[in-house]
Write a protein that holds these residues in place. Structure first.
Motif, PDB file in Angstrom:
ATOM      1  N   VAL A   1       4.313   4.386   6.204  1.00 34.10           N
ATOM      2  CA  VAL A   1       3.072   4.693   6.899  1.00 34.10           C
ATOM      3  C   VAL A   1       2.338   5.818   6.180  1.00 34.10           C
ATOM      4  N   ALA A   2       1.164   5.536   5.666  1.00 31.07           N
ATOM      5  CA  ALA A   2       0.375   6.534   4.973  1.00 31.07           C
ATOM      6  C   ALA A   2      -0.428   7.351   5.983  1.00 31.07           C
ATOM      7  N   ALA A   3      -0.418   8.657   5.830  1.00 29.04           N
ATOM      8  CA  ALA A   3      -1.098   9.548   6.765  1.00 29.04           C
ATOM      9  C   ALA A   3      -2.592   9.253   6.810  1.00 29.04           C
ATOM     10  N   GLY A   4      -3.123   9.150   8.014  1.00 28.30           N
ATOM     11  CA  GLY A   4      -4.547   8.976   8.195  1.00 28.30           C
ATOM     12  C   GLY A   4      -5.051   7.576   7.939  1.00 28.30           C
ATOM     13  N   ILE A   5      -4.161   6.616   7.667  1.00 27.77           N
ATOM     14  CA  ILE A   5      -4.577   5.247   7.384  1.00 27.77           C
ATOM     15  C   ILE A   5      -4.101   4.349   8.515  1.00 27.77           C
ATOM     16  N   ALA A   6      -5.038   3.555   9.053  1.00 23.75           N
ATOM     17  CA  ALA A   6      -4.672   2.595  10.086  1.00 23.75           C
ATOM     18  C   ALA A   6      -4.089   1.362   9.398  1.00 23.75           C
ATOM     19  N   VAL A   7      -2.801   1.154   9.565  1.00 24.65           N
ATOM     20  CA  VAL A   7      -2.118   0.046   8.899  1.00 24.65           C
ATOM     21  C   VAL A   7      -1.914  -1.085   9.901  1.00 24.65           C
ATOM     22  N   PRO A   8      -2.413  -2.289   9.607  1.00 21.90           N
ATOM     23  CA  PRO A   8      -2.179  -3.420  10.513  1.00 21.90           C
ATOM     24  C   PRO A   8      -0.691  -3.620  10.770  1.00 21.90           C
ATOM     25  N   ALA A   9      -0.372  -4.047  11.979  1.00 19.71           N
ATOM     26  CA  ALA A   9       1.033  -4.183  12.370  1.00 19.71           C
ATOM     27  C   ALA A   9       1.792  -5.119  11.445  1.00 19.71           C
ATOM     28  N   GLY A  10       1.145  -6.189  11.006  1.00 18.09           N
ATOM     29  CA  GLY A  10       1.818  -7.134  10.125  1.00 18.09           C
ATOM     30  C   GLY A  10       2.201  -6.516   8.801  1.00 18.09           C
ATOM     31  N   LEU A  11       1.313  -5.706   8.243  1.00 15.93           N
ATOM     32  CA  LEU A  11       1.618  -5.041   6.981  1.00 15.93           C
ATOM     33  C   LEU A  11       2.706  -3.993   7.167  1.00 15.93           C
ATOM     34  N   LEU A  12       2.659  -3.286   8.281  1.00 17.30           N
ATOM     35  CA  LEU A  12       3.671  -2.265   8.541  1.00 17.30           C
ATOM     36  C   LEU A  12       5.052  -2.895   8.678  1.00 17.30           C
ATOM     37  N   CYS A  13       5.131  -4.010   9.381  1.00 13.07           N
ATOM     38  CA  CYS A  13       6.395  -4.726   9.530  1.00 13.07           C
ATOM     39  C   CYS A  13       6.919  -5.154   8.164  1.00 13.07           C
ATOM     40  N   ALA A  14       6.041  -5.709   7.343  1.00 15.42           N
ATOM     41  CA  ALA A  14       6.448  -6.157   6.010  1.00 15.42           C
ATOM     42  C   ALA A  14       6.913  -4.983   5.160  1.00 15.42           C
ATOM     43  N   ALA A  15       6.208  -3.857   5.252  1.00 19.86           N
ATOM     44  CA  ALA A  15       6.585  -2.673   4.483  1.00 19.86           C
ATOM     45  C   ALA A  15       7.973  -2.184   4.875  1.00 19.86           C
TER      46      ALA A  15
ATOM     47  N   SER B   1      15.059  -2.758  -6.814  1.00 20.86           N
ATOM     48  CA  SER B   1      14.893  -1.793  -5.733  1.00 20.86           C
ATOM     49  C   SER B   1      13.571  -1.054  -5.852  1.00 20.86           C
ATOM     50  N   ASN B   2      13.230  -0.613  -7.058  1.00 16.36           N
ATOM     51  CA  ASN B   2      11.979   0.120  -7.244  1.00 16.36           C
ATOM     52  C   ASN B   2      10.760  -0.770  -7.027  1.00 16.36           C
ATOM     53  N   GLU B   3      10.837  -2.011  -7.461  1.00 15.15           N
ATOM     54  CA  GLU B   3       9.692  -2.903  -7.281  1.00 15.15           C
ATOM     55  C   GLU B   3       9.485  -3.235  -5.800  1.00 15.15           C
ATOM     56  N   LEU B   4      10.572  -3.460  -5.080  1.00 14.82           N
ATOM     57  CA  LEU B   4      10.447  -3.692  -3.640  1.00 14.82           C
ATOM     58  C   LEU B   4       9.887  -2.460  -2.936  1.00 14.82           C
ATOM     59  N   ALA B   5      10.370  -1.285  -3.326  1.00 17.72           N
ATOM     60  CA  ALA B   5       9.893  -0.047  -2.710  1.00 17.72           C
ATOM     61  C   ALA B   5       8.412   0.168  -2.997  1.00 17.72           C
ATOM     62  N   PHE B   6       7.971  -0.220  -4.191  1.00 14.18           N
ATOM     63  CA  PHE B   6       6.555  -0.054  -4.530  1.00 14.18           C
ATOM     64  C   PHE B   6       5.684  -0.965  -3.675  1.00 14.18           C
ATOM     65  N   VAL B   7       6.098  -2.207  -3.507  1.00 19.93           N
ATOM     66  CA  VAL B   7       5.322  -3.112  -2.652  1.00 19.93           C
ATOM     67  C   VAL B   7       5.306  -2.588  -1.220  1.00 19.93           C
ATOM     68  N   ALA B   8       6.441  -2.057  -0.756  1.00 19.96           N
ATOM     69  CA  ALA B   8       6.473  -1.458   0.579  1.00 19.96           C
ATOM     70  C   ALA B   8       5.477  -0.314   0.678  1.00 19.96           C
ATOM     71  N   HIS B   9       5.398   0.507  -0.383  1.00 22.30           N
ATOM     72  CA  HIS B   9       4.442   1.619  -0.410  1.00 22.30           C
ATOM     73  C   HIS B   9       3.002   1.105  -0.312  1.00 22.30           C
ATOM     74  N   LEU B  10       2.683   0.085  -1.090  1.00 21.31           N
ATOM     75  CA  LEU B  10       1.326  -0.458  -1.068  1.00 21.31           C
ATOM     76  C   LEU B  10       0.986  -1.017   0.308  1.00 21.31           C
ATOM     77  N   LEU B  11       1.909  -1.744   0.901  1.00 19.32           N
ATOM     78  CA  LEU B  11       1.661  -2.306   2.225  1.00 19.32           C
ATOM     79  C   LEU B  11       1.493  -1.206   3.255  1.00 19.32           C
TER      80      LEU B  11
END
Length: 217
Positions: free
Chosen positions: A9-23, A149-159
């Motif tokens: 969860v990025a501070a100050g950013i409204a993240v859609p629930a679907g993206l948050l779940c995926a992250a 692991s790093n690539e998955l973590a990066f996609v999680a970060h983007l989401l």
């Protein structure tokens, strides 16, 4: 950036629930691919409901059901058999992630380089992508930037930053190019049900995330 310090969860950013779940799901899977996890820890996660919380996949997804059964097997091992299981899991982890005895490297370069070598062009392409988004693989001395692991973590970060387009592009340009081959080989060659199904469910989850990005769900 690593599986242990990704904050979906990025501070100050409204993240859609679907993206948050995926992250959250991808960050959890990245954690398993990052380091060996003990049977006791896997059992504790199972007691807490894992992997049923992987919401990016339907509850009846075959890959999820197979992984859930494998996790339950680890959690339900008899005390007398626990040391043997720990040894089996440790040996399988080493064969996949450390010694590459299964010839199923968790690093993108090995799959995409003509000579199947580590630390080739993919590492630098992936690192540049990380830097463009202000993140760095803090564990790069142990795990290359293009480690699963790093690539998955990066996609999680983007989401988690609601950067759906960037996540989709990275999946198409990198992770989904080689992950299917990795998952197929591990699933067919791993000595333990746990690691075979972990590879399987990781691919299923990544594909489900990509589909979700495509459909905007």
């Amino acid at each position: 950036m690593s599986a242990t310090d990704v904050l979906p969860v990025a501070a100050g950013i409204a993240v859609p629930a679907g993206l948050l779940c995926a992250a959250e799901d991808l960050a959890a899977l990245a954690w398993f691919h990052e380091a060996e996890r003990s049977p006791a820890l896997i059992a504790a996660l199972h007691e807490g409901g894992f992997p049923c919380g992987l919401g990016v996949l339907p509850a009846d997804a075959p890959a999820l059901l197979r992984f859930a059964a494998a996790v339950a097997d680890v959690a339900g091992v008899r005390p007398d058999d626990a040391p043997g299981l720990a040894d089996e899991l440790a040996a399988d982890f080493a064969a996949i992630y450390l010694t590459h005895a299964l010839r199923a490297s968790p690093c993108e370069s090995v799959w995409r380089d003509e000579d199947h070598l580590m630390l080739q062009g993919s590492v630098f392409d992936v690192r540049a992508r990380y830097q463009a988004h202000g993140v760095v693989a803090r564990n790069w001395r142990l795990l290359p930037d293009d480690h699963l692991s790093n690539e998955l973590a990066f996609v999680a970060h983007l989401l988690g930053c609601a950067q759906a387009d960037a996540a989709a592009h990275f999946l198409d340009a990198h992770l989904l190019v080689w992950l299917p081959d990795f998952a197929e080989r591990v699933a067919s060659r791993a000595a333990t049900r746990f690691y075979a199904t972990l590879a399987d469910v990781t691919l299923a989850a990544v594909r489900a995330v990509r589909e979700r990005l495509e459909t905007g769900r």
